[in-house]
Design a protein around this motif. Structure first.
Motif, mmCIF file in Angstrom:
data_model
loop_
_atom_site.group_PDB
_atom_site.id
_atom_site.type_symbol
_atom_site.label_atom_id
_atom_site.label_comp_id
_atom_site.label_asym_id
_atom_site.label_seq_id
_atom_site.Cartn_x
_atom_site.Cartn_y
_atom_site.Cartn_z
ATOM 1 N N THR A 37 8.828 -3.382 -2.008
ATOM 2 C CA THR A 37 7.498 -3.819 -1.282
ATOM 3 C C THR A 37 6.755 -2.843 -0.683
ATOM 4 O OG1 THR A 37 8.858 -5.967 -0.678
ATOM 5 C CG2 THR A 37 7.091 -5.461 0.365
ATOM 6 N N GLY A 38 7.365 -1.996 -0.069
ATOM 7 C CA GLY A 38 6.501 -0.927 0.577
ATOM 8 C C GLY A 38 5.452 -0.122 -0.358
ATOM 9 N N GLU A 39 6.115 0.209 -1.780
ATOM 10 C CA GLU A 39 4.861 0.918 -2.539
ATOM 11 C C GLU A 39 3.818 0.136 -3.026
ATOM 12 O OE1 GLU A 39 7.483 0.348 -6.902
ATOM 13 O OE2 GLU A 39 8.450 1.577 -5.121
ATOM 14 N N VAL A 40 3.998 -1.335 -3.291
ATOM 15 C CA VAL A 40 3.116 -2.200 -3.343
ATOM 16 C C VAL A 40 2.197 -2.167 -2.259
ATOM 17 C CG1 VAL A 40 2.182 -4.571 -4.090
ATOM 18 C CG2 VAL A 40 4.308 -3.212 -5.061
ATOM 19 N N LEU A 41 2.573 -2.455 -1.091
ATOM 20 C CA LEU A 41 1.654 -2.490 -0.108
ATOM 21 C C LEU A 41 0.804 -1.221 0.285
ATOM 22 C CD1 LEU A 41 3.878 -4.553 2.578
ATOM 23 C CD2 LEU A 41 2.030 -5.334 1.164
ATOM 24 N N ARG A 42 1.455 -0.164 0.075
ATOM 25 C CA ARG A 42 0.808 1.183 0.174
ATOM 26 C C ARG A 42 -0.391 1.283 -0.695
ATOM 27 N NH1 ARG A 42 5.935 3.340 1.138
ATOM 28 N NH2 ARG A 42 6.271 3.669 -1.159
ATOM 29 N N THR A 43 -0.415 0.677 -1.866
ATOM 30 C CA THR A 43 -1.494 0.717 -2.853
ATOM 31 C C THR A 43 -2.655 -0.313 -2.342
ATOM 32 O OG1 THR A 43 -0.109 0.975 -4.728
ATOM 33 C CG2 THR A 43 -2.014 0.020 -5.336
ATOM 34 N N MET A 44 -2.112 -1.472 -1.973
ATOM 35 C CA MET A 44 -3.095 -2.493 -1.329
ATOM 36 C C MET A 44 -3.742 -1.587 -0.090
ATOM 37 S SD MET A 44 -0.839 -5.691 -1.819
ATOM 38 C CE MET A 44 -1.950 -6.832 -1.042
ATOM 39 N N ARG A 45 -3.082 -0.985 0.823
ATOM 40 C CA ARG A 45 -3.674 -0.531 1.969
ATOM 41 C C ARG A 45 -4.866 0.652 1.567
ATOM 42 N NH1 ARG A 45 -0.274 -0.276 7.208
ATOM 43 N NH2 ARG A 45 1.485 -1.575 6.851
ATOM 44 N N GLN A 46 -4.524 1.428 0.454
ATOM 45 C CA GLN A 46 -5.248 2.110 0.008
ATOM 46 C C GLN A 46 -6.735 1.631 -0.603
ATOM 47 O OE1 GLN A 46 -3.916 4.549 -3.175
ATOM 48 N NE2 GLN A 46 -5.834 5.715 -3.478
ATOM 49 N N LEU A 47 -6.765 0.514 -1.022
ATOM 50 C CA LEU A 47 -7.839 -0.190 -1.449
ATOM 51 C C LEU A 47 -8.418 -0.628 -0.215
ATOM 52 C CD1 LEU A 47 -6.262 -2.554 -4.480
ATOM 53 C CD2 LEU A 47 -7.712 -0.385 -4.567
ATOM 54 N N ALA A 48 -7.738 -1.271 0.779
ATOM 55 C CA ALA A 48 -8.593 -1.752 1.782
ATOM 56 C C ALA A 48 -9.212 -0.619 2.608
ATOM 57 C CB ALA A 48 -7.619 -2.254 2.891
ATOM 58 N N GLU A 49 -8.653 0.728 2.606
ATOM 59 C CA GLU A 49 -9.296 1.887 3.087
ATOM 60 C C GLU A 49 -10.616 2.234 2.466
ATOM 61 O OE1 GLU A 49 -6.194 4.746 3.131
ATOM 62 O OE2 GLU A 49 -5.011 3.808 4.983
ATOM 63 N N GLU A 50 -10.512 1.898 1.128
ATOM 64 C CA GLU A 50 -11.601 2.339 0.091
ATOM 65 C C GLU A 50 -12.859 1.168 0.305
ATOM 66 O OE1 GLU A 50 -9.884 2.695 -3.589
ATOM 67 O OE2 GLU A 50 -8.926 4.715 -3.075
ATOM 68 N N ARG A 51 -12.472 0.036 1.135
ATOM 69 C CA ARG A 51 -13.543 -0.867 1.443
ATOM 70 C C ARG A 51 -13.853 -1.831 0.251
ATOM 71 N NH1 ARG A 51 -14.794 -2.538 6.132
ATOM 72 N NH2 ARG A 51 -17.132 -2.922 5.589
ATOM 73 N N MET A 52 -12.458 -2.085 -0.499
ATOM 74 C CA MET A 52 -12.412 -3.162 -1.597
ATOM 75 C C MET A 52 -12.349 -4.707 -0.805
ATOM 76 S SD MET A 52 -12.191 -4.483 -4.527
ATOM 77 C CE MET A 52 -11.863 -3.376 -5.567
#
Length: 260
Positions: A192-207
């Motif tokens: 789960t963590g690797e997917v959530l990390r990708t989603m966190r990165q998108l959030a940080e990029e203001r998606m």
């Protein structure tokens, strides 16, 4: 209780969405606005209508009443006589392409490699050339940490890797909004963590993101607002920090006590 926004033209504006299945009302007048760059987490018990609401937003399900406006363009509206009408088919498809969606199941093409899965929609739907899309696809696979798996087939990937390919595939269509329908629910906990990390990165990029999730840590730490749904209704919608520190509604409190 609808979420209150101040932005003049929300990325998504849903008003009084109603949906029946076999005589049962599963969405009972759901209203929600999502502003540019916001990350909205939708939480609630199973069967509360969360995934149905998401599927209605991008026309995977048709609504019975209400209105859906995407970046100022009307996808669906209900007239004075109570009849719900959608935009013409070609226009509806164009509006829906503003949104990318990641599902619980990965839905990758098993006979295509990772790279082929990512480039398939831009080639066939947008009509881009292979030369134009491959560099972008490789960039996205680097982004999700899977450039080394370009030539692999889905059967050779872990669940977490498949879901990250699914995210890259959705991003390849260059959507303005990303919808996630419980993207980690089919994964073993350690993946789960690797997917959530990708989603966190998108959030940080203001998606701009709307995420149906049971991952309370993601909802608390990453989302700008948390929406709690139960029995086809939005019970409470508040900034994430406030929702987790002091939920106002008894149903929200009870749910979070069991989840945290």
């Amino acid at each position: 209780m609808p979420s209150m926004k101040t932005e003049a033209v929300p990325m998504i504006s849903a008003r009084d969405i109603r949906k029946h299945f076999h005589g049962t009302e599963v969405l009972k007048g759901v209203s929600l606005d999502i502003g540019k760059g916001e990350v909205i987490a939708v939480i609630g018990p199973s069967g509360s209508g969360k995934s149905t609401f998401l599927r209605c937003l991008n026309h995977l399900e048709t609504i019975d009443a209400g209105s859906i406006v995407i970046e100022g363009e009307t996808l669906a509206t209900t007239d004075a006589a109570g009849h719900c009408r959608y935009a013409p088919e070609a226009e509806a498809r164009r509006i829906c392409r503003k949104m990318g969606m990641v599902f619980q199941q990965f839905n990758l093409f098993p006979h295509l490699t990772v790279l082929q899965n990512v480039i398939e929609a831009p080639l066939t739907v947008k009509g881009l050339s292979r030369d134009a899309i491959v560099p972008r696809a490789e960039e996205l696979l680097r982004k999700v940490g899977l450039i080394a798996k370009c030539g692999a087939y889905p059967s050779q990937l872990s669940g977490g890797q498949k879901q990250r390919v699914a995210i890259a595939r959705a991003l390849a269509m260059e959507p303005d909004i990303m919808l996630f329908d419980e993207p980690t629910s089919a994964l073993d906990p350690e993946l789960t963590g690797e997917v959530l990390r990708t989603m966190r990165q998108l959030a940080e990029e203001r998606m701009t993101m709307l995420v149906v999730t049971h991952e309370m840590s993601f909802a608390r730490d990453v989302s700008t607002e948390v929406v709690f749904m139960d029995h086809g209704e939005i019970v409470e919608a508040r900034p994430a920090a406030e929702m987790f520190a002091d939920p106002r509604h008894p149903r929200t409190r009870c749910f979070l006590e069991h989840m945290l």
